[in-house]
Write a protein that holds these residues in place. Structure first.
Motif: not given
Length: 188
Positions: A41-47, A159-171
Motif C-alpha cells: 500500500y505504501q507505494a507512492g505514499l509515506s509509511w 518491486g525491489p524497493v517494496c521488498v527491501y522495506s518488507y525485509l526490514q519490517a519483518a526483521g
C-alpha cells in the motif's frame, strides 16, 4: 532513549511501531501477510500514512486472514473503495486478494510462507551497521532477486524497493541505526 532518525516521535503509532515491531524477526504467516500488504500500500505514499490507516485495513481485510482475503469477491473489494478510512487505490485493493492467493500457493509448496521467506537469508537476519538511516539503500541485490521470484509466483506491488522495506519490517534485515536502543534488541 535514542531511536532511529526516521521515526516521527510526535506520532505514538509510529514510535510504537519502531520500538515494538520494526526489525524484529517475524515468523508467523498472518503477520508476514499483513506486513506484505502494508508495504504494497505504501507505494507512492509515506509509511506514516499507511501506519495511520492500519487499524482500518485490518478491519477491512478480516485481520489479514489470508484464506478469507483470497476468497473476497470483486463486489467486496469494490465496496472497500468507498471506505475513507483506508487508502482507496483500486489496484492496491485488488492486489491484496491476488497476493493472498499467491501467498496460499507458497504455503502449499513450502508448508509456511515463513519457511519460504526466511530461506532467502539462510534463516538468520542480516545485521547491517547503519550509522544514519539516509545511508541505507532503497533496494539491494537480495530484494531484486526476491522481487523477481515473488512476481513469478503471482504477487503484485512487490518491486525491489517494496521488498527491501518488507525485509526490514519483518526483521530479515536489521537496519536499526547503531545508536538506536533497538539495535541489539531486534534478534530473537
Amino acid at each position: 532513549m535514542k531511536r532511529c532518525g526516521w521515526v516521527n516521535e510526535h506520532n505514538p503509532l509510529y514510535v510504537a511501531y519502531h520500538d515494538e515491531e520494526w526489525g524484529r524477526p517475524v515468523k508467523e504467516d498472518q503477520r508476514l501477510f499483513e506486513l506484505l500488504c502494508l508495504e504494497s500500500y505504501q507505494a507512492g505514499l509515506s509509511w506514516e500514512t499507511v501506519l495511520n490507516k492500519r487499524s482500518a485495513f485490518r478491519q477491512a481485510f478480516d485481520d489479514y486472514d489470508v484464506s478469507k482475503v483470497a476468497q473476497m469477491a470483486d463486489s467486496e473489494l469494490e465496496n472497500l473503495l468507498a471506505n475513507p478510512a483506508i487508502i482507496r487505490h483500486r489496484a492496491k485493493i485488488f492486489a491484496t486478494r491476488q497476493n493472498a492467493q499467491a501467498f496460499l500457493k507458497v504455503q502449499q509448496e513450502y508448508g509456511t510462507f515463513a519457511s519460504y521467506l526466511w530461506s532467502w537469508v539462510n534463516f538468520t537476519p542480516i545485521d547491517n551497521l547503519v550509522k544514519n538511516y539516509r545511508e541505507v539503500p532503497s533496494k539491494t541485490p537480495l530484494s531484486v532477486q526476491l522481487s523477481k521470484d515473488l512476481k513469478k509466483r503471482g504477487f503484485t506491488f512487490v518491486g525491489p524497493v517494496c521488498v527491501y522495506s518488507y525485509l526490514q519490517a519483518a526483521g530479515l534485515v536489521n537496519d536499526h541505526e547503531v545508536g538506536c536502543f533497538c539495535k541489539g534488541d531486534s534478534h530473537e
